[in-house]
Every structure is written in C-alpha cells, then in structure tokens.
Design a protein around this motif. Structure first.
Motif, PDB file in Angstrom:
ATOM      1  N   TYR A   1      13.239 -22.966 -46.659  1.00 32.56           N
ATOM      2  CA  TYR A   1      14.682 -22.729 -46.595  1.00 32.56           C
ATOM      3  C   TYR A   1      15.148 -21.385 -47.155  1.00 32.56           C
ATOM      4  O   TYR A   1      16.282 -20.982 -46.905  1.00 32.56           O
ATOM      5  CB  TYR A   1      15.423 -23.862 -47.309  1.00 32.56           C
TER       6      TYR A   1
ATOM      7  N   SER B   1       9.316 -26.636 -49.823  1.00 33.29           N
ATOM      8  CA  SER B   1      10.702 -26.638 -49.337  1.00 33.29           C
ATOM      9  C   SER B   1      11.381 -25.299 -49.608  1.00 33.29           C
ATOM     10  O   SER B   1      12.207 -24.838 -48.808  1.00 33.29           O
ATOM     11  CB  SER B   1      11.499 -27.792 -49.955  1.00 33.29           C
TER      12      SER B   1
ATOM     13  N   TYR C   1      13.664 -31.485 -53.421  1.00 30.68           N
ATOM     14  CA  TYR C   1      15.080 -31.144 -53.594  1.00 30.68           C
ATOM     15  C   TYR C   1      15.261 -29.955 -54.541  1.00 30.68           C
ATOM     16  O   TYR C   1      16.188 -29.155 -54.373  1.00 30.68           O
ATOM     17  CB  TYR C   1      15.866 -32.360 -54.077  1.00 30.68           C
TER      18      TYR C   1
ATOM     19  N   ILE D   1      14.800 -26.970 -52.343  1.00 29.38           N
ATOM     20  CA  ILE D   1      15.985 -26.727 -51.509  1.00 29.38           C
ATOM     21  C   ILE D   1      17.064 -26.016 -52.323  1.00 29.38           C
ATOM     22  O   ILE D   1      17.673 -25.038 -51.864  1.00 29.38           O
ATOM     23  CB  ILE D   1      16.520 -28.059 -50.943  1.00 29.38           C
TER      24      ILE D   1
END
Length: 314
Positions: free
Chosen positions: A274, A270, A233, A236
């Motif tokens: 992204y 991640s 997270y 992200i």
C-alpha cells in the motif's frame, strides 16, 4: 558532574533513569504502573525522584506521559492508558515538591527524541517513530525537529479507524489501530476467538499479548491469525503515514516489536502493498535501537535542551 532524570510513564510500567549529557544511563529502575488511583503513581514517582536526587546532582526532570498533554502548562489532559493522571498538573506538582525544573511531553514523542538524538534516527532529518505496546502512538521529526501539532496532539496513530467493527479502544474508537494491534487488543481478540464469542466490546488491558505469542510459536493457528491481522493492519497504517509524511525512516519500537518476524512479516507485506513507490524508495523501516529506555533517555535529554534554550521542536 550534573545529570538529568528521565521518567517514562506507561500503561503497564514506569521507567526511571539518571542520564548524563551524552545520553548514557548511570542508573535505571522499572516498576509496574499502579492502576487504582493517581496517588499511588505520584507516590512511586516521588520515591524514585527522592532516591535519584539523593545520589546524583539532578538539574532537571523530564517526563513522558501517555496521551495528550499541554506541554506549556504541564498538564496531562488525557492520559490514555493511565486515566488516573487526567488533568493533573504534573509539572507544578513535582516542582513544588522538589524545586527542580520539570518538563513533560507525550511518552512516544520523548522516545522519538531519544531515537533521534542517540538511536536509529541519528542521521535522519525527517522520520517517524512508532511504539507498539499497551497503546500505539508515534512521534514525528520534520527537518530535524519534533512536530507536536497545533495544540500538542500530533502523532496519535493508534486512533486511526481501520474497521467498522471489532473492539473499542480506550479512546472510544471501534475498529481503530489500537483496538486491533496493541498488546491488550491482541490478547483480548485471542481470548474471544478461543471462547467463540463475538470480537466486540472494550479492550481488556489485563490480558497479556505474551500468551498469544507463546501459543503462536507453538503452532496455534488462531493465535497466528490474530498476530498476522495485527501486523497487517499496522502495515496498512504505516503505508498511509509514509504516503502522507514522506519520511526517510520509520522506526518501530515498544514491547511488541520484540515479537520479531511474527509481526514484522505481515506488517512489511501490507506496507509494501500500500505504500506508494516514490516515498517507499527513500523510506527505511527499522527497529528502534534504544530499547525500553528510549523514552527515559529522550525525556532526560529534553531537559538539557530546555535548560540550554535549544529549540528542538516546530
């Protein structure tokens, strides 16, 4: 020779440093942050200011304070993980006591200044500095200057909502980055998973993340999953930040950064997934260089810029 004093107030510890004009630390101290009331915190800070003023020619004091502060008035409006400081005019309080110029800013922003002036961001004109600890915050440098926002609120990346469920942070936001990836969140999530109870409710700041990292190193799959999710997270959130700001560098510091690959591996996976190709081409993800004292060094050096009337912000 004259010196400035930097004070970095965090959710778990307060750091003090006497700093020369080149950003070198002459003396430093670290004490746990009292949690009961503001008087205890004020008393500790006054004690160390008295100590440093008695030993060095201190020409000014810079303070990093969690959460949102009115930089011009010197008031800690919302002190994040140190709620007892809320609405205190710290500048007036300490100036009245010591008759020395006092300046405050957000704790992560002063750490960002430290890394910009003396650390990993020395050669960067556009950069982001993120600290991972009791809370999660960031500072932004645009065209070589600190961006504070329209009313000093810029950089609160920890409030970014990433899930509809989960823990609720001290900001009152369920599923926020700080409620997933901060040290206390990692500890709280792990405890709940071990006890087979739903991951919901407030983050418990008394549960250290160090226990989770120790268990993960020993191969505990539940601990590994909690840390992997925290890193994922974070990646992200950082990808979104990079897509938005287009910096040359993202500097990551704070206590959790010391976990190394356990948190950086899922973070980078991640992030690479992204972040857009073009901003990713120019942006480096690096570790902070100044360690725990980045905030104290930045706060102390900020004082000299104020006294010399150097405009270091936009």
């Amino acid at each position: 020779m004259d010196y400035t004093m930097g004070i970095d107030i965090g959710g778990t510890k307060i750091l003090f440093a006497a700093v020369d004009k080149n950003g070198n630390i002459l003396e430093k101290d670290i004490v746990p942050t009292p949690t009961l009331d503001s008087k205890q915190i004020i008393n500790i800070i006054e004690r160390y200011i008295s100590l440093y003023v008695g030993k060095y020619k201190i020409i000014g004091i810079g303070m990093g304070v969690p959460g949102i502060s009115d930089v011009e008035k010197g008031i800690a409006i919302y002190a994040g993980n140190v709620p007892s400081l809320r609405n205190l005019n710290l500048v007036k309080l300490f100036y009245d006591k010591f008759k020395i110029p006092v300046y405050i800013d957000n704790d992560v922003r002063v750490a960002t200044l430290g890394e910009k002036w003396y650390g990993a961001g020395r050669d960067c004109e556009t950069m982001i500095c993120i600290t991972l600890g009791t809370g999660i915050g960031s500072g932004i440098i645009l065209k070589g200057k600190l961006w504070r926002g329209a009313n000093y609120c810029a950089g609160e990346i920890g409030t970014l909502k990433l899930k509809d469920s989960g823990l609720t942070s001290n900001w009152g936001i369920t599923g926020s980055l700080e409620a997933i990836s901060s040290g206390p969140a990692i500890g709280t999530i792990y405890e709940k998973i071990k006890n087979n109870v739903p991951v919901e409710g407030k983050v418990n700041t008394k549960i250290p993340a160090s226990i989770v990292f120790e268990d993960a190193k020993a191969g505990n799959t539940k601990a590994l999953k909690v840390i992997e999710d925290a890193g994922r997270y974070l990646g992200i959130a950082i990808a979104g930040y990079v897509n938005l700001i287009n910096p040359q560098m993202v500097i990551i510091g704070g206590g959790l950064a010391d976990a190394g690959d356990m948190i950086f591996k899922p973070l980078l996976e991640s992030y690479n997934k992204y972040a857009l190709c073009e901003p990713k081409k120019i942006c480096k993800i690096v570790r902070a260089e100044l360690g725990n004292y980045a905030g104290a060094i930045g706060a102390a050096t900020m004082v000299r810029h104020y006294l010399n009337k150097n405009v270091f912000w936009i």
